[in-house]
Design an enzyme around this catalytic site. Structure first.
Site, PDB file in Angstrom:
ATOM      1  CB  CYS A  80      14.390  10.017   5.680  1.00 51.87           C
ATOM      2  SG  CYS A  80      14.665  10.494   3.979  1.00 51.87           S
ATOM      3  N   GLY A 106      10.971  10.470  10.809  1.00 50.16           N
ATOM      4  CA  GLY A 106      11.172   9.050  10.567  1.00 50.16           C
ATOM      5  C   GLY A 106      11.420   8.317  11.861  1.00 50.16           C
ATOM      6  CG  ASN A 180      14.150  14.283   3.094  1.00 54.62           C
ATOM      7  OD1 ASN A 180      13.254  13.478   2.896  1.00 54.62           O
ATOM      8  ND2 ASN A 180      13.927  15.506   3.538  1.00 54.62           N
ATOM      9  N   GLY A 181      14.130  12.309   0.113  1.00 56.05           N
ATOM     10  CA  GLY A 181      13.445  12.574  -1.146  1.00 56.05           C
ATOM     11  C   GLY A 181      13.100  11.296  -1.869  1.00 56.05           C
ATOM     12  CB  CYS A 315       7.229  19.743  -0.056  1.00 61.34           C
ATOM     13  SG  CYS A 315       5.880  18.749   0.607  1.00 61.34           S
ATOM     14  CE1 TYR A 321       0.684  14.997  10.555  1.00 60.20           C
ATOM     15  CE2 TYR A 321       2.132  14.029   8.906  1.00 60.20           C
ATOM     16  CZ  TYR A 321       1.422  13.930  10.087  1.00 60.20           C
ATOM     17  OH  TYR A 321       1.460  12.764  10.800  1.00 60.20           O
ATOM     18  CB  CYS A 461       3.598  13.081  -2.683  1.00 54.57           C
ATOM     19  SG  CYS A 461       5.215  13.890  -2.699  1.00 54.57           S
ATOM     20  CB  CYS A 512       5.568  21.266  -4.987  1.00 53.62           C
ATOM     21  SG  CYS A 512       4.822  19.788  -5.721  1.00 53.62           S
TER      22      CYS A 512
END
Length: 573
Positions: A80, A106, A180-181, A315, A321, A461, A512
Site C-alpha cells: 500500500c 496498490g 503501510n507495512g 527495504c 522494483y 518478506c 534490509c
C-alpha cells in the site's frame, strides 16, 4: 482505560463527539530531532462519519462484492501507499491526486478521511483511485486535514471492509489511521486483545493498532500512539488523523518509506514517495526518520523519538522494483539506482548481443544502463498494454501464455534474427520469465540472454511486501544454471549481491536484504505468515483458524547450493 473498554471503539458508521474547534494558519518549521536520534537512518464504496463510541470497533460495510483474479506478473507486490495533509482547504482533492501518484503501490482499494467541524468523514472503495472517487464524493470530504490510502490485495468475498483508512471512536475522541507495512507479532497482539474482550471485524493488522490506542492508559493522545507502537514489531509507516492533529510514525528500523514535504501555502504533506509530493507541488523537506513521531497541529510541527532503535533496515526492493523511477527513496534517486544496477550487469555479466530490451515497465531504467555501458542500442522489443482489466474472457480454444500475451507484445522488427539481452528487475517463481523467453523466440530472436537487476530472491518478506512462500521461490530451489534451463534462455545473470552492497557504499548496512540472504532484522517469530495469492487481502469472514490454508510456517530458508563459479559470477551461459 481498562482493556475491556476497547468496546468503546466506534463503528465506521458512527460519528465522534466534537470537542474543540480547530483553525489552521501558518505552520512553523519542523523542530530539530532529539540528539540521540540517528539521522542517517464504479466500484462499491463506503461513506462514513464518526462522532461517538459504540460497541463495534469497525463494522461491516454495507456493500461487499466478490473480486476476480487476473493473470498478472509474478512480481512482489507493495501492499500500500499512504498520504497525510494538514492545513490546506483543498486537502481531500490534494489527497486524491497524491494517491493517484501512488497508484502503483496498490490498485485494489482506496480511501480518504477528512476532518470538518471536528467530525471525521470517510469514503473508501474497491478499485483504482479514479474508480472510487469523483467530484461529488470529494465535495463530501471537506476540511483542511486529510489522510489517504491505496491498497494492494488479490481476492476476497469481503474485501471492502479491509480498505483503509480505518476510522474509530474511543473514550476520548476519534482517530483515523492509514498503514503501510506488516506487523510480525500481529497474531500474538490480537490474541491478547481478544482475551481481554476486544472484538475484531477485520483480519487486518492495522485494526490491532486502533485497539492498542483505545486500551492505552496514557494521556494525551500522542502518548497513546507511542504506547501502542512500542508494542508493535515489524514494519509500519503510518499516518493518524484526529479532530485537530495529523501524526506520522515510522517504525524503528524504517523498513517502509515515508517522506515529509510542504506546499507554498505552508500546508504539510506526508507521503510514501516523493512522486506524490511532486504532483501536488509540495517541496520535499526530509524523510520521517526511523523511530520518529511527527505531530502537526495548530502549534506547528513537533518531532518526537518513538524509541531507541538499531541501525535502519530500509527495504532495498523499493529501489529495485516498488518505487517509481522519479522518486527519491531513502535519500537516493530510484532512477540512478536502477541505471547503476544495469551498468553493473553489463560490466560483470557481458555477452555478445545486437540489441538490449527491457521487460516493461520496471526493467526499463536498468536496461538503459546496461545498453549505455555495453555500447549496444536499446530498443523497445516488448510493448506493454496498460489497458488490461482485472477480468477478461479467454476463448474456448486455449491460447498458450495467454496472460503474458495480454500484457506484453513482442516487436518482431526489433527481435528477428537478433541476439537479444532482455533486462528484468527480478525473478520470483520463474514462470513468467519462461513465457517471456518463449515469446521472444517465437518472434524470431536468435538468442535470448536474461539479465536480472537484483540478486536471487531466496526468502519471503514479512515486512509489508506480498511475496510467495520460500518454497515457491525458484532461486531458493534451483541453482542459476537450473533456472536458466527452466526459463529456456541462452544465458542468465543476476545482479551479484556483493556488487549491490558495494554500490550502496557506506549506506549499505542501512538496508534490509532479507529476501536475498534469509537474514531477518526482525525475526518472524509467529508460527505462520501470509502466503501470496491466498487471503492476502485479509478479506475473509470468521476467525483466523478458518484461513489456515493461507498461512505458511515462518521458517528462515537456507541459501540454495551453488557452484563456486555461480557464487562468484552469478552468470550461466
Amino acid at each position: 482505560m481498562a482493556a475491556s473498554s476497547l468496546s468503546n471503539l466506534s463503528s465506521l458508521s458512527s460519528t465522534a463527539a466534537a470537542t474543540t474547534t480547530t483553525t489552521t494558519t501558518s505552520l512553523s518549521k519542523p523542530s530539530s530531532l532529539p540528539l540521540f536520534h540517528n539521522k542517517t537512518l464504479p466500484k462499491p464504496t463506503t461513506t462514513t462519519t464518526t462522532r461517538a463510541a459504540t460497541n463495534s470497533p469497525i463494522p461491516k460495510p454495507q456493500n461487499s462484492v466478490p473480486f476476480s483474479f487476473s493473470h498478472d506478473d509474478e512480481k512482489p507486490r507493495e501492499e500500500c501507499g499512504v498520504v497525510g495533509i494538514y492545513g490546506d482547504p483543498e486537502a481531500s482533492r490534494l489527497c486524491y491526486l497524491a494517491l493517484h501518484a501512488l497508484q502503483h503501490r496498490g490498485q485494489e482499494g482506496a480511501g480518504i478521511v477528512t476532518v470538518n467541524n471536528n467530525v471525521l468523514q470517510s469514503i473508501t472503495g474497491v478499485g483504482l483511485v479514479s474508480d472510487v472517487f469523483n467530484e461529488s464524493k470529494l465535495d463530501q470530504l471537506t476540511g483542511s486535514l486529510a489522510i489517504g490510502h491505496v491498497r494492494y490485495s488479490t481476492a476476497g468475498q469481503s474485501m471492502l471492509k479491509n480498505v483503509q483508512p480505518f476510522v474509530a471512536g474511543y473514550r476520548f475522541g476519534s482517530v483515523g489511521v492509514a498503514h503501510n507495512g506488516n506487523l510480525v507479532n500481529y497474531r500474538t497482539l490480537r490474541a491478547k486483545l481478544e482475551d481481554n474482550g476486544s472484538i475484531f471485524n477485520t483480519t487486518s493488522d492495522t485494526e490491532v493498532v486502533l485497539h492498542l490506542i483505545a486500551t492505552s492508559k496514557h494521556r494525551p493522545f500522542i502518548l497513546r500512539i507511542v504506547d501502542a507502537c512500542e508494542k508493535l514489531e515489524g514494519a509500519y509507516s503510518m499516518v493518524f488523523l484526529t479532530e485537530d492533529k495529523l501524526v506520522a510514525v515510522r517504525d524503528p528500523f524504517g523498513f517502509r518509506p515515508l517522506v515529509m514535504g510542504r506546499r507554498s501555502n505552508g500546508s504539510v504533506v506526508f507521503a510514501s514517495e516523493t512522486c506524490a509530493l511532486d504532483l501536488i507541488e509540495a517541496t520535499y523537506e526530509r524523510e520521517v526518520y526511523p523511530g520518529e513521531v511527527i505531530v502537526v497541529d495548530n502549534n506547528g510541527v513537533q518531532s518526537l523519538c518513538l524509541m531507541s532503535h538499531p541501525q535502519p533496515k530500509q527495504c532495498i526492493f523499493e529501489h529495485i522494483y516498488f518505487a517509481l523511477p522519479n522518486s527519491v527513496v531513502f535519500g537516493r534517486s530510484v532512477y540512478e539506482s536502477r541505471r547503476q544496477f544495469g551498468e553493473i550487469l553489463a560490466t560483470e555479466s557481458p555477452v555478445d548481443c545486437d540489441v538490449v530490451i527491457a521487460v516493461p515497465d520496471s526493467g526499463v531504467v536498468a536496461a538503459l544502463g546496461y545498453a549505455a555501458k555495453a555500447g549496444v542500442p536499446f530498443q523497445q522489443g516488448l510493448i506493454r498494454s496498460h489497458y488490461v482489466g482485472r477480468t477478461f474472457i479467454e476463448p474456448s480454444q486455449k491460447i498458450r501464455d495467454f496472460g503474458v500475451k495480454l500484457k506484453l507484445s513482442p516487436v518482431r522488427a526489433v527481435l528477428e534474427g537478433k541476439r537479444v539481452v532482455v533486462v528484468d528487475d527480478s525473478i520470483v517463481r520463474g514462470t513468467t520469465s519462461s513465457k517471456i523467453v518463449r515469446l521472444l523466440k517465437e518472434a524470431g530472436a536468435k538468442e535470448v540472454h536474461m539479465r536480472i537487476a537484483s540478486p536471487p530472491i531466496i526468502g519471503s518478506c514479512y515486512y509489508g511486501v506480498d511475496t510467495p512462500s520460500s518454497e515457491e521461490l525458484i532461486s531458493n530451489r534451483m541453482s542459476v544454471e537450473q533456472i536458466r534451463d527452466f526459463i529456456g534462455s541462452d544465458s542468465l545473470a543476476f545482479l551479484p549481491f556483493d556488487s549491490l552492497r558495494n554500490l550502496l557504499g557506506k549506506e549499505s548496512p542501512n538496508f534490509c536484504y532479507a529476501c536475498f540472504s534469509g537474514n531477518y532484522p526482525v525475526e518472524p517469530r509467529e508460527l505462520k505468515v501470509k502466503r501470496v495469492g491466498d487471503f492476502v487481502d485479509d478479506g475473509l469472514n470468521g476467525s483466523l483458524e478458518t484461513i489456515d490454508g493461507g498461512w505458511v510456517q515462518a521458517t528462515t530458508p537456507p541459501p540454495p547450493t551453488k557452484t563456486p563459479k555461480e557464487e562468484k559470477a552469478g552468470t550461466v551461459f
